[in-house]
Design a protein around this motif. Structure first.
Motif, mmCIF file in Angstrom:
data_model
loop_
_atom_site.group_PDB
_atom_site.id
_atom_site.type_symbol
_atom_site.label_atom_id
_atom_site.label_comp_id
_atom_site.label_asym_id
_atom_site.label_seq_id
_atom_site.Cartn_x
_atom_site.Cartn_y
_atom_site.Cartn_z
ATOM 1 N N LEU A 1 0.815 -1.272 -0.112
ATOM 2 C CA LEU A 1 0.120 0.019 -0.206
ATOM 3 C C LEU A 1 0.801 1.138 0.008
ATOM 4 O O LEU A 1 1.386 1.500 1.045
ATOM 5 C CB LEU A 1 -1.050 0.082 1.083
ATOM 6 C CG LEU A 1 -1.784 -1.226 1.389
ATOM 7 C CD1 LEU A 1 -2.548 -1.216 2.814
ATOM 8 C CD2 LEU A 1 -2.631 -1.412 0.238
ATOM 9 N N THR B 1 -7.276 3.128 3.703
ATOM 10 C CA THR B 1 -7.317 1.990 2.902
ATOM 11 C C THR B 1 -7.086 0.862 3.662
ATOM 12 O O THR B 1 -7.786 -0.294 3.715
ATOM 13 C CB THR B 1 -6.514 2.421 1.912
ATOM 14 O OG1 THR B 1 -6.718 3.231 1.138
ATOM 15 C CG2 THR B 1 -6.510 1.011 0.975
ATOM 16 N N ILE C 1 -1.210 -1.283 -4.404
ATOM 17 C CA ILE C 1 -2.146 -0.158 -4.575
ATOM 18 C C ILE C 1 -1.515 1.111 -4.298
ATOM 19 O O ILE C 1 -1.030 1.433 -3.155
ATOM 20 C CB ILE C 1 -3.143 -0.652 -3.418
ATOM 21 C CG1 ILE C 1 -3.752 -2.115 -3.330
ATOM 22 C CG2 ILE C 1 -4.393 0.580 -3.513
ATOM 23 C CD1 ILE C 1 -4.549 -2.182 -4.732
ATOM 24 N N THR D 1 -1.852 -0.509 -9.162
ATOM 25 C CA THR D 1 -3.340 0.033 -9.284
ATOM 26 C C THR D 1 -3.148 1.505 -8.518
ATOM 27 O O THR D 1 -2.964 1.423 -7.453
ATOM 28 C CB THR D 1 -4.243 -0.905 -8.952
ATOM 29 O OG1 THR D 1 -4.106 -2.306 -9.473
ATOM 30 C CG2 THR D 1 -5.587 -0.303 -8.959
ATOM 31 N N ILE E 1 -9.930 -1.674 -5.656
ATOM 32 C CA ILE E 1 -8.868 -2.219 -4.692
ATOM 33 C C ILE E 1 -8.956 -3.527 -4.545
ATOM 34 O O ILE E 1 -7.747 -4.245 -4.244
ATOM 35 C CB ILE E 1 -8.625 -1.116 -3.663
ATOM 36 C CG1 ILE E 1 -8.479 0.413 -3.946
ATOM 37 C CG2 ILE E 1 -8.026 -1.786 -2.564
ATOM 38 C CD1 ILE E 1 -8.851 1.122 -2.990
ATOM 39 N N ALA F 1 -7.978 -5.824 -7.108
ATOM 40 C CA ALA F 1 -6.482 -5.636 -7.228
ATOM 41 C C ALA F 1 -5.568 -6.377 -6.262
ATOM 42 O O ALA F 1 -4.477 -6.890 -6.642
ATOM 43 C CB ALA F 1 -6.072 -4.227 -7.303
ATOM 44 N N VAL F 2 -6.121 -6.300 -5.100
ATOM 45 C CA VAL F 2 -5.205 -7.056 -3.957
ATOM 46 C C VAL F 2 -5.689 -8.489 -4.001
ATOM 47 O O VAL F 2 -4.944 -9.299 -3.474
ATOM 48 C CB VAL F 2 -5.549 -6.543 -2.522
ATOM 49 C CG1 VAL F 2 -5.295 -5.179 -2.542
ATOM 50 C CG2 VAL F 2 -6.897 -6.721 -1.936
#
Lengths: 292, 276
Positions: free
Chosen positions: A8, A19, A112, A181, A199, A202-203
């Motif tokens: 992150l 987040t 991210i 991302t 998100i 993407a993870v």
């Protein structure tokens, strides 16, 4: 997931903590108490990790020596864990003095990358550090800026090379070896659900829409502010009055002078435009922003 | 480089040069950066420095590279290698500083890096306490008493701490080139001393003062050991647990959190009150 680390990455005060709270609420299936938010191997926990794995403690090494061992420390750690983990960083995507990526690409599932309009970053960073806005604007313009390092002492967190705001953002936008991302803070507020869906995908999480909605609701800013007011938040720097302030986009309004705004745009305009951020403090809607 | 080296506090250990150290230990487990362990053996390989092997609690062999930085050799020998030897002996290498009062009571200030242990230890030496160890404290049990073993005569302080204490840095030895960290000589004791209190400085900024009880004590001793990840792969877990249990039974332990955010004089006051 063969590569277990999800980074992150962001310049400070760009939505990283929010987040992390949403993702942890998602994993837990319910609200996460503010002070249960784990450190995500940032700051002091990163130093503990380093000292656990490296043969010499960070307190006895120079920053370059620490940097040289960090990629191998992360690689060793990645080999030891059997579940994906989030790792927060304010570092720019960077190489160590000998040319290795500070986070080994083979161990990183994805990044991210969180960005925020630099007008808001300047105001929020200044409040966070208990300084004035001109200080924040100056720091945001410093190439290769390194934080938390003092020559006469090693603070609990390991140092981070955050670079200038533009340097930090560009390092993740293009040229890094990671699957990145990029997410704008403003879109997290204004298109909250689809942005967190993006998100989550993407993870590599599989989560129902209801679960994502629950995680978002559990971490609403008004709730976080209230919780911080009631019990405090251990990630708040001593100089800062509150970690969770306004949290809203365009919170710079009334706090930045024309000169300060012009100065930020002069230093970072080219990169701001890549993200759809305009000189007047507004920004392109998500549908028109390309992050190119 | 064939200079003579020694391991502080472990005077029976001779550090020998061995040009034939293996690249890997047979059947070893990789447990850290350049670090692998087999039963009662640890091998550390640091590129540019050399290989370091600790075995059976009393045998250290090193194979240094031509360009080995002596400061790093010293750090490895006084850190991970010394800790491995202490683990292999079945004693506990506790991260922290140990001091002894004029009355002969020893205390150990333990906790993670940067928790304020050394600064508090230095303040106590100004009040008449004598240093036993700084960095890694070797703890064992004699009968039903936990004992801290002597090893250092200096406390390591960062430059800003020296300034706060009004210590003239110019006359001090730097711990490492390029780091503002100094070896500050203090009054030291060279005799083992019975421990009456172990203080855990915790890892939170939150202020707390809580006695540790029962199983918490042994767990804390394991957690605050230097490189606890060495214990199991060196097959030292059983003796470690036994020693931790014995130490936990024979001494008081106390969590004192948030030391970094307090005045060092207040912390020293609190510690002295706890010892009473």
């Amino acid at each position: 997931m063969s590569a277990p680390i999800v980074l992150l990455a962001s310049y400070p005060k760009s939505g990283n903590t929010w987040t992390r709270l949403v993702l942890q609420a998602l994993m837990k299936g319910g609200p996460v108490a503010l002070n249960e938010l784990n450190g995500d191997f940032h700051g002091f926990p990163r130093r503990v990790l380093f000292d656990d794995i490296a043969p010499i403690n960070a307190a006895d090494l120079t920053p370059d020596e620490i940097d040289e061992w960090l990629p191998d420390v992360f690689a060793q750690f990645a080999n030891e864990i059997d579940a994906p983990i989030f790792m927060k960083t304010h570092d720019a995507a960077r190489r160590t003095p000998s040319g290795k990526w500070f986070m080994p690409p083979d161990n990183v599932h994805g990044v991210i990358h969180l960005v925020r309009h630099p007008f808001d970053v300047a105001v929020s960073y200044a409040k966070h550090m208990g300084k004035d806005v001109d200080w924040a604007i100056d720091v945001m313009g410093r190439e290769n800026e390194m934080v938390t390092l003092g020559r006469d002492r090693l603070p609990p967190p390991l140092h981070e090379v955050i670079g200038s705001w533009s340097q930090n953002v560009c390092s993740w936008l293009s040229g890094s070896p990671y699957q990145v991302t990029t997410v704008r803070y403003e879109d997290m507020h204004e298109s909250t659900f689809p942005t967190f869906q993006k998100i989550v995908a993407a993870v590599g999480f599989v989560a129902s829409d209801a679960r994502i909605a629950m995680a978002i609701d559990a971490t609403r800013f008004d709730k976080l502010r209230e919780e911080e007011r009631a019990v405090g938040f251990r990630e708040r720097p001593r100089a800062s009055e509150a970690f969770f302030r306004s949290g809203k986009p365009r919170s710079w309004e009334g706090l930045l002078s024309d000169t300060q705004r012009a100065g930020i745009f002069e230093s970072h305009g080219k990169v701001m435009e890549r993200l759809g951020y305009k000189a007047d403090g507004s920004y392109l809607p998500l549908s028109e922003a390309t992050f190119s | 480089m064939t200079a003579a080296w020694h391991i502080s506090g472990l005077n029976d250990v001779v550090v020998r040069h061995d040009s034939g150290l293996p690249a890997h230990l047979p059947g070893a487990e990789r447990i850290g950066l350049g670090t692998e362990a087999a039963p009662r053996t640890l091998l550390v390989t640091v590129p540019g420095v050399g290989k370091f092997q600790a075995r059976n609690g009393d045998d250290v062999a090193i194979q240094l590279e031509e360009s080995a930085n002596p400061e790093k050799v010293r750090l490895l020998l006084s850190g991970i290698i010394r800790a491995a030897l202490i683990h292999q002996r079945g004693n506990i290498p506790l991260t922290g500083s140990a001091l002894v009062s004029k009355g002969g009571r020893a205390i150990v200030l333990s906790g993670f890096s940067s928790s304020g242990k050394s600064t508090a230890a230095y303040e106590l030496t100004r009040r008449g306490w004598m240093l036993l160890a700084d960095g890694i404290v070797q703890i064992n049990c004699v009968g039903n008493k936990a004992v801290a073993m002597p090893s250092e005569e200096c406390i390591l302080l960062w430059g800003d701490a020296c300034e706060r204490f009004g210590i003239e840095k110019g006359s001090l030895t730097r711990h490492r080139t390029g780091l503002e960290k100094y070896e500050v000589p203090v009054s030291a004791s060279h005799n083992p001393a019975t421990i009456s209190l172990i203080v855990d400085f915790g890892r939170d900024m939150v202020s707390s003062s809580v006695p540790l009880r029962g199983g918490e004590r042994a767990d804390t001793l394991s957690r605050l050991s230097f490189r606890p990840r060495l214990i199991e792969p060196m097959r030292c877990l059983e003796i470690h647990r036994q020693m931790a249990a014995r130490v936990a039974l024979s001494t008081r332990m106390h969590l004192l959190g948030g030391a970094r955010s307090k005045l060092v004089g207040d912390i020293a006051d609190q510690i002295e009150e706890l010892v009473q």
